[in-house]
Write an enzyme that holds these catalytic residues in place. Sequence first.
Site, mmCIF file in Angstrom:
data_model
loop_
_atom_site.group_PDB
_atom_site.id
_atom_site.type_symbol
_atom_site.label_atom_id
_atom_site.label_comp_id
_atom_site.label_asym_id
_atom_site.label_seq_id
_atom_site.Cartn_x
_atom_site.Cartn_y
_atom_site.Cartn_z
ATOM 1 N N CYS A 164 90.882 -28.578 48.080
ATOM 2 C CA CYS A 164 91.251 -28.183 49.441
ATOM 3 C C CYS A 164 90.151 -27.260 49.965
ATOM 4 C CB CYS A 164 92.609 -27.493 49.464
ATOM 5 S SG CYS A 164 93.027 -26.954 51.130
ATOM 6 N N TYR A 194 99.823 -29.844 61.882
ATOM 7 C CA TYR A 194 100.069 -31.260 61.594
ATOM 8 C C TYR A 194 100.360 -32.115 62.822
ATOM 9 C CZ TYR A 194 99.676 -30.261 56.685
ATOM 10 O OH TYR A 194 99.176 -29.908 55.455
ATOM 11 N N HIS A 254 96.891 -28.313 43.837
ATOM 12 C CA HIS A 254 96.318 -27.767 45.075
ATOM 13 C C HIS A 254 95.976 -26.297 44.816
ATOM 14 C CE1 HIS A 254 96.264 -26.314 49.248
ATOM 15 N NE2 HIS A 254 96.236 -27.569 49.655
ATOM 16 N N ASP A 294 92.721 -32.270 56.886
ATOM 17 C CA ASP A 294 93.773 -31.259 56.739
ATOM 18 C C ASP A 294 94.048 -30.649 58.101
ATOM 19 O OD1 ASP A 294 95.626 -29.826 55.331
ATOM 20 O OD2 ASP A 294 94.208 -28.550 54.285
ATOM 21 N N HIS A 295 94.875 -29.623 58.121
ATOM 22 C CA HIS A 295 95.325 -28.979 59.367
ATOM 23 C C HIS A 295 94.417 -29.208 60.558
ATOM 24 C CE1 HIS A 295 97.295 -25.710 56.659
ATOM 25 N NE2 HIS A 295 97.723 -26.930 56.396
ATOM 26 N N HIS A 350 91.373 -32.376 50.563
ATOM 27 C CA HIS A 350 91.889 -31.935 51.864
ATOM 28 C C HIS A 350 90.699 -31.372 52.618
ATOM 29 C CE1 HIS A 350 96.353 -31.174 50.515
ATOM 30 N NE2 HIS A 350 95.992 -32.428 50.427
HETATM 31 C C1 DNO Z 1 99.647 -26.947 53.719
HETATM 32 C C2 DNO Z 1 99.526 -27.804 52.531
HETATM 33 C C3 DNO Z 1 100.273 -27.242 51.351
HETATM 34 C C4 DNO Z 1 100.255 -28.228 50.219
HETATM 35 C C5 DNO Z 1 100.930 -27.742 48.983
HETATM 36 C C6 DNO Z 1 100.690 -28.706 47.859
HETATM 37 O O1 DNO Z 1 99.483 -27.365 54.794
HETATM 38 O O2 DNO Z 1 98.218 -28.071 52.220
HETATM 39 O O3 DNO Z 1 101.573 -26.941 51.714
HETATM 40 O O4 DNO Z 1 100.917 -29.390 50.612
HETATM 41 O O5 DNO Z 1 100.480 -26.502 48.632
HETATM 42 O O6 DNO Z 1 101.702 -28.549 46.942
#
Ligand code: DNO
Length: 349
Positions: free
Chosen positions: A238, A325, A200, A311-312, A267
């Site tokens: 990401c 989340y 990531h 993602d978020h 992501h």
């Molecule tokens: C945050 C996530 C990160 C991710 C780590 C992967 O929301 O995208 O915490 O899980 O960096 O190791």
Amino acid sequence: MKLSFRWYGEDDKVTLEQIRQIPGMQAIVTAVYDVPVGEVWSRESIAKLKKLTEDAGLAFEVIESIPVHEDIKLGKPTRDRYIENYCENIRRVAEAGIKCICYNFMPVFDWTRTQLDHVLADGSTSLVYYQEQVDKVNPLESDSDLTLPGWDSSYTRDELKAVVAEYNAMSEEDLWNNLKYFLEKVIPVAAECDVNMAIHEDDPCWSIFGLPRIITCEENLDKFLKLVDDPHNGITLCTGSLGCSAKNDVVRMAGKYAAMGRIHFAHIRNVAVLENGFEERAHLSCCGSLDMYGILKALHDNGFTGYVRPDHGRMIWGETGRAGYGLYDRALGATYINGLWEAIEKSSK
Ligand code: DNO
């Protein structure tokens, strides 16, 4: 693409039953949380996650994350034991059917934001990063406020100060060397187990508190992929982590690394890039600075077959819970991703 959703296990307010009802949802992204970083995951804990996931009609194929112990990143003599444990974890999750492992190589601090509940114009709340707020924090000063979200809370303040000081004495090149050492041991095991490792990017993709950060841009991702030139050594693209710097052309990077077969996980998140930082926004292109259609089209047109997760999300409709989340906005994100993907697929035929 295979659509997936992050689930924090049985303590997560968002349930597997809810996740299953998101249209097109195929797989769960999760991890074992009952073991300290660096130790071996029990087969029982892994089997339990697998059973819960599969009983809910979802695939158990992605782990996020198997965290990398700081001694590995620091290149300490104790790293070999932790790397051996890491390899054992790869073997164990592979036995349970895992195909992709997400991890990061960020010193001490994982993702960093300065506020978790910034109110946006529409009344929803989201995570933001304002540089002037970060500048006020000095992890080495005992009177500074060390409570930025996303950090490992298992450190006492003194331990945190000590580990930050160790990194301050290290150069970026040292961190690259330690990453190479780790990959040279871990990737052959991943290859043997046919598991894809997906690093990531650093979030945000620049140095904080003077600590080295290296997984930040195209030049460094090129360098990363060459450290061990094996398809099992790949990335999690990401979009929000790379896209919070206007210097990164995320559409270009999506296309380039997908064509190389090195993106195993994506992501998908939008951010609004500001002069003094960034704000996380709803997934739609029109809500932030990123071209989400362009990113997904670049993945599609370059043969991407990996996992994707929204993602978020923001907090909307009165939902409370783990920042970034919740269920609702991530589910909207999933639906948006599905819509874009269907349109891209059909119009490319
Ligand atoms: C945050 C996530 C990160 C991710 C780590 C992967 O929301 O995208 O915490 O899980 O960096 O190791």
